[in-house]
Scaffold this motif. Structure first.
Motif, PDB file in Angstrom:
ATOM      1  N   ILE A 454      38.777 -12.314 -15.112  1.00  0.00           N
ATOM      2  CA  ILE A 454      38.598 -11.491 -13.924  1.00  0.00           C
ATOM      3  C   ILE A 454      37.356 -11.347 -13.434  1.00  0.00           C
ATOM      4  O   ILE A 454      37.052 -11.451 -12.329  1.00  0.00           O
ATOM      5  N   ASN A 455      36.429 -10.667 -14.188  1.00  0.00           N
ATOM      6  CA  ASN A 455      34.993 -10.479 -13.857  1.00  0.00           C
ATOM      7  C   ASN A 455      34.468 -11.640 -13.308  1.00  0.00           C
ATOM      8  O   ASN A 455      33.617 -11.609 -12.698  1.00  0.00           O
ATOM      9  N   TYR A 456      34.553 -12.641 -13.968  1.00  0.00           N
ATOM     10  CA  TYR A 456      34.127 -14.147 -13.727  1.00  0.00           C
ATOM     11  C   TYR A 456      34.472 -14.535 -12.109  1.00  0.00           C
ATOM     12  O   TYR A 456      33.499 -14.857 -11.350  1.00  0.00           O
ATOM     13  N   ALA A 457      35.587 -14.139 -11.899  1.00  0.00           N
ATOM     14  CA  ALA A 457      36.057 -14.575 -10.530  1.00  0.00           C
ATOM     15  C   ALA A 457      35.553 -13.647  -9.356  1.00  0.00           C
ATOM     16  O   ALA A 457      35.295 -13.979  -8.475  1.00  0.00           O
ATOM     17  N   ASN A 458      35.406 -12.363  -9.691  1.00  0.00           N
ATOM     18  CA  ASN A 458      34.883 -11.461  -8.956  1.00  0.00           C
ATOM     19  C   ASN A 458      33.273 -11.726  -8.656  1.00  0.00           C
ATOM     20  O   ASN A 458      32.916 -11.339  -7.575  1.00  0.00           O
ATOM     21  N   GLU A 459      32.763 -12.325  -9.805  1.00  0.00           N
ATOM     22  CA  GLU A 459      31.132 -12.530  -9.507  1.00  0.00           C
ATOM     23  C   GLU A 459      31.160 -13.761  -8.442  1.00  0.00           C
ATOM     24  O   GLU A 459      30.413 -13.596  -7.587  1.00  0.00           O
ATOM     25  N   LYS A 460      32.072 -14.672  -8.592  1.00  0.00           N
ATOM     26  CA  LYS A 460      32.015 -15.771  -7.491  1.00  0.00           C
ATOM     27  C   LYS A 460      32.306 -15.280  -6.299  1.00  0.00           C
ATOM     28  O   LYS A 460      31.959 -15.562  -5.171  1.00  0.00           O
ATOM     29  N   LEU A 461      33.436 -14.327  -5.916  1.00  0.00           N
ATOM     30  CA  LEU A 461      33.518 -13.899  -4.773  1.00  0.00           C
ATOM     31  C   LEU A 461      32.653 -12.970  -4.130  1.00  0.00           C
ATOM     32  O   LEU A 461      32.439 -12.977  -2.955  1.00  0.00           O
ATOM     33  N   GLN A 462      31.905 -12.295  -5.317  1.00  0.00           N
ATOM     34  CA  GLN A 462      30.904 -11.265  -4.370  1.00  0.00           C
ATOM     35  C   GLN A 462      29.681 -12.280  -4.041  1.00  0.00           C
ATOM     36  O   GLN A 462      29.019 -11.859  -3.072  1.00  0.00           O
ATOM     37  N   GLN A 463      29.641 -13.339  -4.560  1.00  0.00           N
ATOM     38  CA  GLN A 463      28.461 -14.196  -4.244  1.00  0.00           C
ATOM     39  C   GLN A 463      28.862 -14.845  -2.783  1.00  0.00           C
ATOM     40  O   GLN A 463      28.053 -14.612  -1.937  1.00  0.00           O
ATOM     41  N   GLN A 464      30.138 -14.997  -2.653  1.00  0.00           N
ATOM     42  CA  GLN A 464      30.473 -15.461  -1.218  1.00  0.00           C
ATOM     43  C   GLN A 464      30.475 -14.520  -0.565  1.00  0.00           C
ATOM     44  O   GLN A 464      30.056 -14.767   0.828  1.00  0.00           O
ATOM     45  N   PHE A 465      30.667 -13.285  -0.736  1.00  0.00           N
ATOM     46  CA  PHE A 465      30.729 -12.090   0.241  1.00  0.00           C
ATOM     47  C   PHE A 465      29.340 -11.869   0.573  1.00  0.00           C
ATOM     48  O   PHE A 465      28.884 -11.608   1.952  1.00  0.00           O
ATOM     49  N   ASN A 466      28.272 -12.006  -0.487  1.00  0.00           N
ATOM     50  CA  ASN A 466      26.981 -11.796   0.030  1.00  0.00           C
ATOM     51  C   ASN A 466      26.504 -12.755   1.072  1.00  0.00           C
ATOM     52  O   ASN A 466      25.609 -12.349   1.902  1.00  0.00           O
ATOM     53  N   MET A 467      26.628 -13.744   0.689  1.00  0.00           N
ATOM     54  CA  MET A 467      26.221 -14.881   1.633  1.00  0.00           C
ATOM     55  C   MET A 467      26.909 -14.590   2.928  1.00  0.00           C
ATOM     56  O   MET A 467      26.034 -15.276   4.087  1.00  0.00           O
ATOM     57  N   HIS A 468      28.038 -14.616   3.033  1.00  0.00           N
ATOM     58  CA  HIS A 468      28.609 -14.319   4.369  1.00  0.00           C
ATOM     59  C   HIS A 468      27.976 -13.137   5.087  1.00  0.00           C
ATOM     60  O   HIS A 468      27.781 -13.327   6.205  1.00  0.00           O
ATOM     61  N   VAL A 469      28.075 -12.020   4.394  1.00  0.00           N
ATOM     62  CA  VAL A 469      27.061 -10.606   5.110  1.00  0.00           C
ATOM     63  C   VAL A 469      25.790 -11.223   5.416  1.00  0.00           C
ATOM     64  O   VAL A 469      25.492 -10.993   6.665  1.00  0.00           O
ATOM     65  N   PHE A 470      25.092 -11.794   4.812  1.00  0.00           N
ATOM     66  CA  PHE A 470      23.720 -12.423   5.058  1.00  0.00           C
ATOM     67  C   PHE A 470      23.682 -13.118   6.500  1.00  0.00           C
ATOM     68  O   PHE A 470      22.960 -13.138   7.181  1.00  0.00           O
ATOM     69  N   LYS A 471      24.678 -13.970   6.309  1.00  0.00           N
ATOM     70  CA  LYS A 471      24.817 -15.069   7.277  1.00  0.00           C
ATOM     71  C   LYS A 471      25.358 -14.386   8.788  1.00  0.00           C
ATOM     72  O   LYS A 471      24.443 -14.459   9.727  1.00  0.00           O
ATOM     73  N   LEU A 472      26.128 -13.380   8.648  1.00  0.00           N
ATOM     74  CA  LEU A 472      26.495 -12.764   9.826  1.00  0.00           C
ATOM     75  C   LEU A 472      25.329 -11.806  10.290  1.00  0.00           C
ATOM     76  O   LEU A 472      25.105 -11.666  11.590  1.00  0.00           O
ATOM     77  N   GLU A 473      24.530 -11.156   9.603  1.00  0.00           N
ATOM     78  CA  GLU A 473      23.384 -10.800   9.872  1.00  0.00           C
ATOM     79  C   GLU A 473      22.309 -11.427  10.594  1.00  0.00           C
ATOM     80  O   GLU A 473      21.804 -11.057  11.648  1.00  0.00           O
TER      81      GLU A 473
END
Length: 1852
Positions: A454-473
């Motif tokens: 579960i935490n492995y999956a959340n690490e992957k999702l958090q990475q995707q989330f960070n990249m998306h936020v960074f991209k929007l900024e």
């Protein structure tokens, strides 16, 4: 500005706290650089010295101004840090009851643990089409944003929902899917959106379970792709699942449950179809009783099972498959109860005939012995041989549990595949929106393989989330052309590499699983050797060699190595699987088919959760070797692959994030635990978003917003026409550090804290201005107060001095008065003393004189009494002496008389003795005696003579004796009276003596009585006085009671009036509800009708492909549509067989039309029944008269029927006579066929002419008699049954008129009469064609027809009379029954009485409806039968006419001599009719309806001209008595209007024009119908124009329904036009400039599609309203209808405005309330200008007005709460509380509404019964009515303009 400059006195900061995480404090003095201690004052009232960290010297976080607290978007806060985020969420959640908050692109959703009314369809409609930033945060806003971006950018979207167990992930995902299903609809008739939603109950039952944290926790992750077509309608869906927790099947912790489906099965075990499963209570099974909590509070597993089965059925899973699923699940439960017994340490066995295993084998269809063997043994294979080895009891138990988990995982996968097949669409998918419901970051005391995945999956999702936020900024900065500087953000790629890279944790785990003797310990050592001290994110616990620690992005997590290898291997014995594959139960081998092929990463894990992905519908076949290889994939490898696929999908879509937060661990509603919330905020990435935003320029303002907000900081000279340059100039002066802000193309970007600084400057400026204003106003107020006080002092002095003077004058007057009073007082004293002495002397004298007089009186009284005594004594002595003397004398007399009597007696005795002696002595003297006897005889003769004389003498003597006797009697009577008188005297004397005694007693009693009387008098006087007082009091009480009674009577009268008004209002509401229900049904019918037409056209296009050169005409189109549209029974019956053969899509309009017709007819019958019910009372009162009439009626009816029978006999006799005469005539003609016989003047000719003349005259007479008889029969029928419908009488009149106007008999005889008058007629030609025979046959048919009609009418009248009698009897019985029920109900308590009355009313209405439906069916049959007969008669008459015309040759017609007649020409007098040919009907409809331009007609011609023209055409068809023409014209008109509205239904002028004309046409049909109720306002000329032949009441109903449909379409057009204007014009636009400053929200608009934002103002709305009103007036619409349209428009404006106000926190402020009230006043002014104040439009704005007032009133004390409750009567409790919760101060001087005040409001409103719905129904349409509005326009004066192209129509 430096950050340290903000730490001034009274600045508020956040400091860490171990309990509350962060605590607020206030600086007591300014901070200076270098200070090591801050003096703080806590909110609790304590002072604190806060020491700064000497190393970092970081100052505590600053607190945002109160005006920014509670913002919709966390990134809008000026200070972006953890305490600000936590505090903002807490305020919104606890104080405002708002569970959703934006954090940039993330929606933070806090689980309220309470059902909230914010997910209804009204909320969905409110968010549909809105921009994400315009409305308050909501899951629907995120869903709308995804849907809008999918349509706009044509890019797939994803919504990622994550959070802890119990945070509300599943519910949020369900609401998102429901939003898509509602706003998009489905592209087919299969209702895909319902199937998508139906998949939720299935997946929840097999994948959700109760945990300690959540009662409905999802124990798997899922990603649902909702597919859309090119029109963005749902066409299908697909589901992928991840990491199913299989271990829950065989083990549950304390207070937890297994998957819901098991408990649902156990709860439904008693159902008949489940008996074969042999289930029972959940506590009877090992797999369901371990948690000890088999029941969830508030959940009925039986009902949930029914929902699950219903959902399976909806998704196409058949009953057999469902039972197969339940068999497998029941088998798993029974498998868990299989027990093992140890034979030794290495082997075990199952008891013989073990019941659980036997049931499992039966359910699974496997061999018992084989299954028993392989549960206790396993097969080992080596390179050379294979052998079977027994296993221990522990190993057997683990193998049994592994088998159960494997079966469940396979079943789960199979169900998911079938759900996907049911949701799969054959239509090509254009785009999709994915909804990812996946577990959040997990950390427990003991973390194992499941938490690692579960935490492995959340690490992957958090990475995707960070990249998306960074991209929007980055995109935002580049779009605004801001210099981009790299922002440092946390990259968790090292942690991901640690897990999934080569020689990473998963790689080493897979490698260890391949080792023959690999264990968890050896794997742990490999981890230590590989990563310890080499990777900073990997650590080893100090006290353990079997665990490791990973530094995740959220927190450090310690994992226990025990069980990792076993869970990763997923070990299931192959022999057990083979036994299951050989099952006779067909479904079971299907579950294991994918074991034989190469499977994607979806196989089961024995560990805990199963990663699943989509399985293809058609499996591909693989090679055996490949299968064996693929089957060896570990769970970790499969999960890594599926996770990579998921990330690829998410990266290919635009993601939207929903982070669910669990506010507390105890499931308490609206309870916020700061510690738990901070943990989850850190874990879900919200704080990372905040950090990224804070690192750049988090606060962003448009130039216009900045100018509006900070205009107060500018001077007049600073304001330029260019807003951008103005903002630049001002900012350069206000903020010296240019790095703190950047200017973009459309926005200004600020660093963190700068908005707070600007707010501080603004507040200081406003505070200074306020102080100046206060100074001036206070000075003015004090001066005004001083002047008032000075004036008051002078006035007081004047009044005091006057008062003193008056007091002195009063003193002088009192002194003088005192002197006078003293003089008179002294005189009074002396005079009173003298009077006292004088009165005392007189009293003494009176008493003395009285004493002397009384003594003298007593002496005289004694002497008088002594004399009286002497008198009485002397008298008594004298009387006594006299009595004694008298007694002595009498005694002496008696003695003497006795002595004398004795002497006489003695003498007599002596004489007697002497005679007897003589007789004895003279015995012998007989002879002498004989002689003497003879002498005696002689003497007797003499004696007789003497006797006669004596008799005479005796008579004389007797008379005298009688006289003497009477005298004697009289004397005796007198003697007796004397004796009586003497006795009476004695008695009177005795009475006198008694009376004397009584007198004495009476006198003594009199004295005592007088004394008593005196006392009684005194007591009576006292009693009378007291009674008078009581009487006075009673009178007062009486007056008070009378007054009270009067008041009570008034109150009762008022109460009754109020009750009457309320009941009237309730009845009006019920009527409006009924109208609304009917009009909604009509609207639904029109929608289905349009859909039917569309499908019909599509079918026509698909099926009937026209041939080249051939064009189908519209000849059949009109008739088909008429049969479909015309609401008559004939159309229904004739079209029914055809419609039954149509597809199901076409059956819907037919059923709806039938339903509407039935409803209309039932309504009419209910009205008739109500009228009869009203007359029941009168009939009850007239029982005796009615009985008498019923007795007389048979006689009267017998006389009438006798008269009718006589008439009929006369007709029959005349018929026979005519027949005989005709036979004679025929014989004469046949015998004498010579030409001269038939010549004029011949005998036969004369006979013929005479006969024909007499026959024609007789026929006229008979026709008149027939008409009289028919009229009499009709009148009798009306007398017997006054409630006959207009249709029946119309049919009879039509029959009579047809007999009169079209009958062959009348034409034949009139023709014969005319020929008789023509001297030059050729009789030979007349007789030649047998016209006389035709005449005779016609007459015979007429007689038969009349006779049959008379008989049928007689029978019908008798039947009707009998039916009426039965109906009267039934009504009486019903009345008696009602009275009995009423008496019974009165004995019941009020609640039971209401329930009983409601039940009775429901029963009664149901019975009435059934009776009415039966009557309706009978009437329908009768009408159809009569109309068929009418058609037959019309056809026969037409054939006879045609035959008659054919019998006359053309030559004969030409040769007939015609006498010339002079025809005088009359002046043309038009009758108000228009004539057209039948073939011109389509042209008429085309020119007048289909191609007519409303604008030209409305401007140049009279209003309603098309309606007048159509009605005049109908009049002419009615005049011709052509029912086909009338029906065809009306049907074509109605269908053409529908076509026009369908074609140009979005054009307001077109819809308004045809609504006006439809109403005018309807009014014309009423005005000229001939009904008295509609003819009151007609002129005599207009009454002449009434319809004569047809009753078009049914068509009036059809037109009324059409008008309702047009009105509803008009409202929809109005709504579509007004909708974009309302929010901008009523809420957003500042009508009063400068009142409502823009609040520093900093909210980022998610979409840039708002091109028109801000362009609409209130003036735009008013202009549009003026346009609507002018168009309605130009088209001549009825004033009452215009009022209803205006009322509906204002309701739309009010409802949309209020709904947006309730969903927008930024609009709930004091200044916005003022803006709204001003806007409403402008709308009211518009109503006054248009004279529409009485239209009810103002009342529709009342909720909005009250909401605006609520924003402005004071909201602090209990009195304020009471005022709010009484003021907000039009708002619901939910709306009031919502407005108070949303109230947001725009300036610092305003105050928020306290939580206690809101609770006070809720307590006061708890008894109010109103709707729990939050939003108003903006789609609500008030029921429309069409009041009758007759026209004064004369039809004959109407001219048809040439521009209409109606030259083929002629005026009549």
């Amino acid at each position: 500005m430096a950050a340290s400059e903000l730490y001034t006195k009274f600045a508020r900061v956040w400091i860490p706290d171990p309990e509350e995480v962060w605590k607020s404090a206030e600086l007591l003095k300014d901070y200076k650089p270098g200070d090591k201690v801050l003096l703080l004052h806590l909110e609790e009232g304590k002072d604190l010295e806060y020491r700064l960290d000497p190393k970092t010297k970081e100052l505590p976080h600053l607190r945002n101004p109160d005006i920014l607290v509670g913002e919709n978007d966390l990134t809008a806060l000026s200070y972006l840090h953890e305490p600000a985020v936590l505090h903002n969420l807490r305020v919104r959640f606890i104080d405002s009851k708002l569970i959703y908050t934006y954090c940039g692109i993330v929606l933070v959703a806090i689980n309220p643990y309470e059902q909230l009314p914010i997910y209804g369809e009204d909320i969905i409609n409110a968010y549909s089409g809105q921009n994400m930033g315009d409305m308050d945060p909501h899951i629907f806003a995120v869903a709308e944003e995804a849907y809008k971006q999918m349509a706009r950018d044509e890019r797939n979207q994803s919504i990622i929902v994550s959070g802890e167990s119990g945070a509300g992930k599943t519910v949020s995902a369900k609401y998102a899917m429901r939003y898509f299903a509602t706003v998009s609809g489905s592209a087919s008739e299969a209702n895909v959106e319902e199937k998508v939603l139906a998949s939720n109950p299935i997946m929840e039952s097999i994948g959700n379970a109760k945990t300690t944290r959540n009662d409905n926790s999802s124990r798997f992750g899922k990603y649902i792709e909702i597919g859309f077509d090119k029109r963005y309608r749902i066409i299908g869906a697909n589901m992928r699942t991840y990491l199913l927790e299989k271990s829950r099947v065989v083990f549950q912790a304390e207070e937890e449950r297994n998957y819901h489906i098991f408990y649902q099965l156990c709860a439904s075990a008693k159902l008949p179809e489940f008996k074969m499963l042999r289930l029972g209570n959940a506590n009877n099974f090992h797999y369901t009783k371990q948690g000890g909590s088999p029941v969830i509070e508030g959940v009925d597993d039986t009902k949930e099972m029914a929902h699950t089965r219903q959902a399976c059925t909806l998704l196409g899973i058949s009953e057999s498959y469902q039972m197969g699923i339940f068999r497998i699940l029941a088998g798993i439960l029974h498998l868990g109860n299989v027990a093992f017994t140890s034979r030794d340490s290495d082997s075990c066995t199952i008891p013989p005939k073990h019941e659980p295993l036997s049931i499992f084998s039966d359910l699974m269809g496997v061999d018992y012995e084989e299954m028993c063997h392989w549960l206790c043994h396993r097969k080992l294979a080596t390179a050379t041989e294979t052998y079977i080895k027994p296993i221990s009891k522990l190993q057997a138990t683990n193998a049994r549990d592994a088998l159960a988990k494997h079966i469940y995982a396979k079943l789960f996968s199979w169900i998911v595949d079938h759900v996907n097949q049911a949701l799969h669409s054959a239509v090509k998918q254009h785009s999709f929106i994915g909804v990812l419901d996946i577990y959040g970051f997990e950390t427990f005391e003991i973390n194992s393989f499941e938490q690692f995945c579960i935490n492995y999956a959340n690490e992957k999702l958090q990475q995707q989330f960070n990249m998306h936020v960074f991209k929007l900024e980055q995109e935002e900065y580049m779009k605004e052309q801001i210099p981009w500087t790299l922002i440092d953000f946390y990259d968790n790629q090292p942690c991901i590499n640690l897990i999934e890279s080569k020689l990473g944790i998963l790689d080493l785990l897979d490698e260890e699983c391949k080792m023959p003797k690999g264990t968890d310990d050896t794997w742990a050592q490999k981890l230590y050797n590989t990563h310890l001290n080499k990777c900073a994110l990997f650590e080893k616990p100090r006290l353990s060699n079997k665990a490791f620690i990973i530094q995740h992005f959220a927190d450090k997590v310690e994992y226990q190595c025990e069980g990792f290898l076993e869970k990763n291997k997923d070990t299931v014995f192959e022999e057990q699987i083979k036994v299951l594959k050989s099952s006779k139960f067909k479904m079971l081998p299907e579950l294991f088919q994918d074991d034989e092929k190469a499977i994607s990463p979806t196989s089961a894990t024995s560990s805990g959760r199963t990663p699943l992905t989509r399985t293809p519908a058609k499996p591909t076949k693989g090679r055996p070797g490949q299968t064996a290889k693929e089957h060896k994939k570990t769970v970790g490898h499969q999960f890594r692959n599926s996770l990579h696929l998921l990330m690829e999908t998410l990266n290919a879509t635009t993601p939207h994030y929903v982070r669910c937060i669990k506010p507390n661990d105890f499931k308490f509603p609206f309870t916020f635990d700061e510690k738990r919330a901070v943990q989850q905020l850190r874990a879900c990435g919200v704080l990372e978003t905040i950090r990224i935003s804070a690192a750049g320029f988090p606060s962003r303002w448009t130039y216009q917003e900045f100018f509006s907000r900070y205009r107060v900081l500018m001077k007049q000279k600073d304001v330029l026409s260019d807003r951008k340059q103005t903002c630049k100039n001002v900012l350069e002066k206000l903020i010296l550090d240019k790095d703190k802000y950047q200017f973009g193309k459309t926005k200004i970007f600020f660093r963190a804290g700068q908005v707070a600084y600007l707010e501080k400057l603004r507040a200081d400026k406003l505070r200074a201005a306020c102080i100046r204003i206060q100074k001036t106003i206070r000075g003015w107020l004090l001066r005004k107060k001083y002047l008032r006080m000075r004036k008051a002092a002078i006035t007081v002095q004047r009044h005091v001095r006057g008062y003193q003077a008056r007091c002195y004058a009063k003193f002088l007057r009192r002194t003088k008065a005192a002197t006078i009073i003293q003089k008179y007082w002294r005189m009074y004293i002396i005079r009173r003393r003298y009077k006292i002495r004088r009165s005392a002397t007189i009293v003494l004298q009176s008493y003395l004189r009285g004493y002397l007089a009384r003594n003298r009186y007593r002496k005289m009284l004694r002497e008088h009494k002594a004399v009286i005594i002497q008198k009485w004594v002397r008298g008594w002595l004298a009387r006594r002496h006299y009595r004694r003397s008298t007694q002595a004398i009498i005694y002496l007399q008696c003695c003497f008389r006795r002595m004398m009597a004795k002497r006489e007696l003695k003498k007599l005795k002596i004489e007697a003795r002497s005679v007897e002696r003589y007789k004895k002595l003279h015995i012998g003297m007989e002879n002498k005696i004989m002689q003497l006897q003879r002498k005696v005889d002689e003497q007797n003769k003499d004696y007789k003579c003497l006797m006669e004389k004596l008799t005479n003498l005796e008579g004389i003597y007797t008379s005298e004796t009688e006289k003497l006797r009477s005298d004697l009697e009289r004397l005796q009577l007198s003697e007796e009276e004397a004796k009586i008188a003497t006795g009476r005297v004695l008695s009177l004397q005795e009475e006198i003596a008694k009376l004397r005694k009584d007198l004495e007693q009476t006198q003594s009693e009199k004295k005592s009585i007088e004394e008593r009387a005196d006392r009684y008098k005194q007591e009576t006087e006292q009693l009378v006085s007291s009674l008078k007082e009581e009487n006075t009091l009673l009178k007062q009480e009486k007056e008070a009671l009378n007054h009270l009674i009067v008041e009570q009577a008034k109150e009762m009268t008022e109460t009754m009036e109020k009750k009457l008004v309320e009941e009237t209002k309730q009845l009006e509401l019920d009527l409006n509800d009924e109208r609304l229900r009917y009009q909604n049904l009509l609207n639904e019918f029109s929608r289905l009708e349009e859909r039917y037409d569309d499908l019909k056209e599509e079918m026509t296009l698909m099926v009937n492909v026209p041939k080249p050169g051939h064009k189908r005409t519209d000849s059949t189109h009109s008739s088909n549509e008429s049969e479909y549209t015309f609401s008559s029974e004939i159309a229904e019956s004739e079209d029914l067989p055809l419609r039954t053969e149509e597809p199901s899509e076409k059956k819907v309009p037919l059923d709806m039309s039938l339903f509407l017709k039935l409803q209309k007819r039932v309504t009419e019958l209910e009205q008739e029944k109500q009228v009869m019910q009203d007359e029941l009372d009168r009939k009850e009162e007239q029982v005796l008269r009615s009985k008498a009439k019923e007795e007389e009626r048979p006689q009267i009816r017998g006389a009438e029927l006798e008269y009718e029978s006589l008439k009929r006999q006369e007709l029959e006799s005349e018929n026979k006579k005519l027949k005989n005469e005709l036979n004679e005539l025929r014989k004469a003609l046949s015998e004498k066929s010579a030409p001269e016989v038939t010549a004029p003047g011949a005998p036969a000719y004369r006979v013929l002419m005479e006969q024909l003349t007499s026959v024609s005259e007789e026929l006229d007479v008979r026709k008149e008699e027939v008409l009289i008889l028919r009229s009499q029969l009709v009148s009798q029928k009306e007398a017997i049954q006054p409630k006959n419908t207009m249709t029946d009488s119309t049919i009879l009149l039509e029959d009579v008129q047809k007999m009169k106007d079209k009958g062959e008999i009348a034409q034949a005889y009139i023709g014969l009469k005319e020929t008789n008058r023509l001297p030059t007629m050729d009789c030979h030609e007349l007789n030649e064609d047998g016209e006389l025979w035709l005449v005779y046959e016609g007459l015979k048919q007429a007689n038969r027809l009349l006779e049959s009609q008379l008989q049928s009418q007689k029978r019908s009248h008798e039947n009707e009379a009998e039916a009426l009698r039965g109906e009267i009897q039934s009504l009486k019985e019903e009345n008696n029954r009602q009275q009995q029920l009423l008496a019974q109900n009165l004995q019941l308590p009020p609640e039971a009485r209401i329930e009983a009355s409601l039940q009775h009313e429901i029963t009664r209405l149901t019975n009435e409806n059934l009776d009415l439906m039966e009557q309706l069916e009978k009437q329908d049959k009768t009408v159809r039968k009569l109309k068929k007969q009418l058609k037959v008669f019309a056809k026969k008459i037409g054939e006879l006419e045609v035959g008659q015309m054919e019998n006359i040759s053309p030559g004969q017609i030409i040769d007939e001599p015609i006498r010339p007649v002079n025809i005088p020409r009359k002046e043309k007098d038009f009758q108000g009719m228009l004539e057209y040919k039948k073939e011109d009907e389509q042209k008429l409809v085309k020119n007048l309806i289909l191609e007519l331009k409303p604008r030209g007609v409305a401007v140049n011609l009279i209003p309603g001209l098309p309606a007048y023209i159509l009605f005049m055409c109908v009049r002419h068809a009615d005049y011709l008595n052509d029912d086909q023409k009338v029906r065809s014209l009306l049907t074509s008109t109605i269908n053409s209007i529908k076509k026009v509205l369908k074609k140009r239904g979005d054009d307001f002028e077109t819809v308004s024009f045809w609504l006006s004309n439809t109403c005018r046409f309807l009014h014309c049909l009423k005005q000229y119908s001939g009904e008295e109720g509609f003819m009151k306002h007609n002129t005599s000329r207009q009454n002449e124009h009434c319809l004569t032949n047809f009753d078009l009441a049914e068509y009036r109903q059809v037109l009324s329904d059409l008008a309702i449909q047009i009105y509803q379409q008009l409202v929809r057009v109005l709504e579509n036009i007004l909708q974009p204007m309302i929010v901008s014009g009523m809420l957003e636009h500042e009508t009063i400039q400068g009142v409502s400053g823009v609040k520093p929200t900093g909210l980022r608009k998610r979409t840039s599609s708002i091109a028109d934002e801000g362009t609409y103002t209130l003036d735009s709305i008013l202009r549009q309203l003026n346009s609507f009103h002018s168009v309605l007036c130009q088209h001549g619409m009825d004033p009452e209808l215009i009022k209803q349209v205006v009322k509906q428009m204002f309701y739309i404006v009010g409802a949309v405005t209020l709904n947006n106000l309730l969903l927008r926190k930024d609009m709930c402020s004091w200044s916005k309330g003022m803006q709204i009230r001003y806007n409403v006043s402008q709308l009211e002014e518009w109503l006054r200008d248009k004279n529409l104040m009485n239209s009810g439009a103002k009342e529709t704005l009342e909720p909005l007005i009250q909401a605006a007032q609520l924003l402005q009133v004071k909201k602090k004390t209990d009195d304020d709460a009471e005022a709010i409750c009484s003021m907000c009567s039009a708002l619901t409790t939910a709306q009031i509380v919502k407005v108070l919760n949303l109230y947001t101060p725009v300036n610092e001087f305003e105050e928020r509404v306290s939580v206690s005040f809101i609770r006070t409001i809720q307590m006061r409103l708890r008894d109010r019964k109103d709707s729990p719905q939050l939003l108003m129904d903006a789609k609500h349409i008030f029921p429309v009515t069409f009041p009758f509005n007759p026209s004064s326009l004369a039809l004959e004066t109407i001219q048809i303009p040439a521009s209409l192209g109606l030259g083929f129509i002629s005026r009549v």
